[in-house]
Design an enzyme around this catalytic site. Structure first.
Site, short mmCIF file in Angstrom:
data_model
loop_
_atom_site.label_atom_id
_atom_site.label_comp_id
_atom_site.label_asym_id
_atom_site.label_seq_id
_atom_site.Cartn_x
_atom_site.Cartn_y
_atom_site.Cartn_z
N GLY A 16 0.77 -1.26 0.02
CA GLY A 16 -0.12 -0.10 0.07
C GLY A 16 1.00 1.27 0.04
N ALA A 17 1.88 1.45 -0.91
CA ALA A 17 2.89 2.31 -0.89
C ALA A 17 2.75 3.50 -1.64
CB ALA A 17 4.09 1.58 -1.24
N SER A 19 0.18 5.67 -1.34
CA SER A 19 -0.76 6.51 -0.84
C SER A 19 -0.67 6.66 0.54
CB SER A 19 -2.30 6.08 -1.33
OG SER A 19 -3.16 6.80 -0.35
N GLY A 20 -1.15 7.74 1.12
CA GLY A 20 -1.12 7.93 2.69
C GLY A 20 -0.18 7.45 3.54
N GLY A 22 1.47 4.69 3.80
CA GLY A 22 2.32 3.74 3.05
C GLY A 22 3.53 4.73 2.49
N SER A 145 -5.07 -0.92 13.92
CA SER A 145 -5.65 0.22 13.84
C SER A 145 -6.33 0.33 15.43
CB SER A 145 -6.81 0.36 13.17
OG SER A 145 -7.80 1.41 13.45
N TYR A 171 -14.39 -3.96 9.48
CA TYR A 171 -12.75 -3.18 9.62
C TYR A 171 -12.00 -3.52 10.89
CZ TYR A 171 -9.16 0.36 9.54
OH TYR A 171 -7.87 1.24 9.51
N1 LIG Z 1 -5.76 6.75 7.98
C1 LIG Z 1 -6.02 6.44 9.32
O1 LIG Z 1 -6.66 7.45 10.12
C2 LIG Z 1 -5.86 5.16 9.96
C3 LIG Z 1 -5.95 4.89 11.18
C4 LIG Z 1 -5.54 3.62 11.68
C5 LIG Z 1 -5.01 2.72 10.67
N2 LIG Z 1 -4.85 3.07 9.35
C6 LIG Z 1 -4.24 1.97 8.74
O2 LIG Z 1 -3.08 2.45 7.78
C7 LIG Z 1 -2.88 1.67 6.60
C8 LIG Z 1 -2.82 2.62 5.50
O3 LIG Z 1 -3.91 3.33 5.47
P1 LIG Z 1 -3.86 4.93 4.97
O4 LIG Z 1 -4.71 5.78 6.01
O5 LIG Z 1 -2.73 5.37 4.27
O6 LIG Z 1 -5.01 4.73 3.82
P2 LIG Z 1 -5.03 4.84 1.83
O7 LIG Z 1 -4.39 6.36 1.64
O8 LIG Z 1 -6.17 4.57 1.42
O9 LIG Z 1 -3.78 3.96 1.74
C9 LIG Z 1 -4.06 2.57 1.58
C10 LIG Z 1 -3.29 1.74 0.57
O10 LIG Z 1 -3.33 0.21 0.63
C11 LIG Z 1 -3.67 0.05 -0.75
N3 LIG Z 1 -4.53 -1.08 -0.94
C12 LIG Z 1 -5.92 -1.19 -0.66
N4 LIG Z 1 -6.56 -2.41 -1.26
C13 LIG Z 1 -5.21 -3.00 -1.69
C14 LIG Z 1 -5.36 -4.41 -2.57
N5 LIG Z 1 -6.15 -4.79 -2.46
N6 LIG Z 1 -4.00 -4.65 -2.81
C15 LIG Z 1 -2.91 -3.79 -2.58
N7 LIG Z 1 -2.92 -2.50 -2.31
C16 LIG Z 1 -4.31 -2.22 -1.77
C17 LIG Z 1 -4.10 1.33 -1.51
O11 LIG Z 1 -3.89 1.29 -2.92
P3 LIG Z 1 -4.96 2.26 -3.90
O12 LIG Z 1 -4.24 3.57 -3.60
O13 LIG Z 1 -4.43 1.55 -5.20
O14 LIG Z 1 -6.21 2.11 -3.37
C18 LIG Z 1 -3.25 2.30 -0.68
O15 LIG Z 1 -1.98 2.36 -1.38
C19 LIG Z 1 -4.22 0.91 6.38
O16 LIG Z 1 -3.94 -0.50 6.94
C20 LIG Z 1 -5.27 1.63 7.53
O17 LIG Z 1 -6.03 0.55 7.89
C21 LIG Z 1 -5.21 4.18 9.06
#
Ligand SMILES: NC(=O)c1ccc[n+]([C@@H]2O[C@H](COP(=O)([O-])OP(=O)(O)OC[C@H]3O[C@@H](n4cnc5c(N)ncnc54)[C@H](OP(=O)(O)O)[C@@H]3O)[C@@H](O)[C@H]2O)c1
Length: 282
Positions: A16-17, A19-20, A22, A145, A171
């Site tokens: 997940g590298a 976006s966000g 990653g 999370s 989730y």
């Molecule tokens: N944001 C928060 O507040 C928060 C809080 C607690 C935990 N987290 C955790 O942090 C981690 C990163 O999330 P983020 O907030 O940075 O969200 P994000 O910006 O949506 O990034 C998620 C990444 O995972 C990739 N992904 C999703 N489904 C996938 C699949 N089937 N195969 C391969 N890659 C996939 C996405 O790819 P695409 O760009 O192609 O969709 C994106 O690169 C997640 O595990 C999330 O649960 C986040």
């Protein structure tokens, strides 16, 4: 970021590298010289992020492998491709995640939050465990999370099939199972030089909630952490000498914290391991 830490010659895979959190994690690790293997599901989005990271950091050792982690076949292909190109893996960060407002199934017929957020890390980590052991000391980081605390284990309905599906309910289950897996894996890896810890990154501005009806970038901008701040604990666990040998913990803001009572249940963890082994044909 502690600029005195060098990750030169360390090979780090981050899922997940593009976006966000990653992408910010890749940036932070590339800045301190790590050799990066970005895992992304979309080639175009992956290449755009890869170029940006190389330009920003000057680190050319940023590779990209494509894998949709909701497909077990694609995870197997990813691992073969990785093993053809690399002999070692020092850091694996299971970061990719989703939260879906409606129940969806993966190509393997598995509820999507469970498939991507938990079962993919389970399968990917197990398929890479020989390389991680051969590269020891090495580190696994599972991005969980705080929402796992609101979930509880219902072995009759792990996939929101029999009872009501809920985006954050399921989730939460995926993140509770990821946390149980982290602790079980740490017990199984004792004495190998491979550590495994879970992280809660905080509430972070990203694309995570984009499928939710209430998703608002303006709201996020005011109230949520930046991805850079959200990535700080993952980067710390991947690179800091302070956490060398530390395993089986749940980190928040670079500190070990208590996760939910259920996440420490060893019976649940063993039962989950068996179910996961069957679901992934390991
Ligand atoms: N944001 C928060 O507040 C928060 C809080 C607690 C935990 N987290 C955790 O942090 C981690 C990163 O999330 P983020 O907030 O940075 O969200 P994000 O910006 O949506 O990034 C998620 C990444 O995972 C990739 N992904 C999703 N489904 C996938 C699949 N089937 N195969 C391969 N890659 C996939 C996405 O790819 P695409 O760009 O192609 O969709 C994106 O690169 C997640 O595990 C999330 O649960 C986040």
């Amino acid at each position: 970021m502690n600029k005195t830490i060098s990750m030169e010659d360390k090979i780090c895979m981050i899922t997940g590298a593009n976006s966000g959190i990653g992408k910010a994690t890749v940036l932070g690790l590339a800045e301190i010289g790590a050799k990066i293997v970005m895992v992304c599901r979309n080639k175009e989005r992956g290449e755009t992020a890869q170029q940006e990271i190389i330009e920003k950091t000057g680190n050319k050792n940023v590779d990209l492998l494509i894998c949709d982690l909701s497909s077990q076949e694609q995870i197997h292909k990813l691992v073969s491709e990785f093993k053809q190109k690399y002999q070692n893996l020092h850091v694996l960060i299971n970061n990719a995640g989703i939260v879906l407002s409606k129940r969806q199934l993966s190509v393997d017929g598995i509820e999507m939050n469970f498939a991507v957020n938990y079962l993919a890390p389970f399968l990917l980590t197990n398929l890479l465990i020989d390389v991680l052991k051969n590269s020891a000391p090495s580190r696994i980081i599972n991005v969980s999370s705080g929402v796992h605390k609101r979930a509880s284990m219902d072995f009759d309905d792990l996939q929101g099939e029999n009872k009501k599906y809920g985006a954050f309910k399921n989730y939460g289950v995926s993140k509770l199972t990821l946390t149980l897996f982290t602790y079980e894996l740490s017990r199984r890896l004792e004495g190998t030089g491979v550590t495994v810890n879970a992280v809660h990154p905080g509430v972070v501005r990203s694309n995570l909630g984009r499928d939710q009806p209430t998703f608002s970038r303006a709201f996020q901008k005011v109230f949520f952490k930046t991805p850079k701040k959200g990535a700080a604990t993952s980067i710390y666990l991947a690179s800091s000498p302070e956490v060398e040998g530390i395993t089986g913990k749940y980190f928040v803001s670079k500190e070990p914290k208590k996760s939910s009572d259920e996440s420490y249940n060893e019976e649940y963890a063993k039962r989950l391991w068996e179910i996961s082994t069957q679901m992934t044909n390991l």
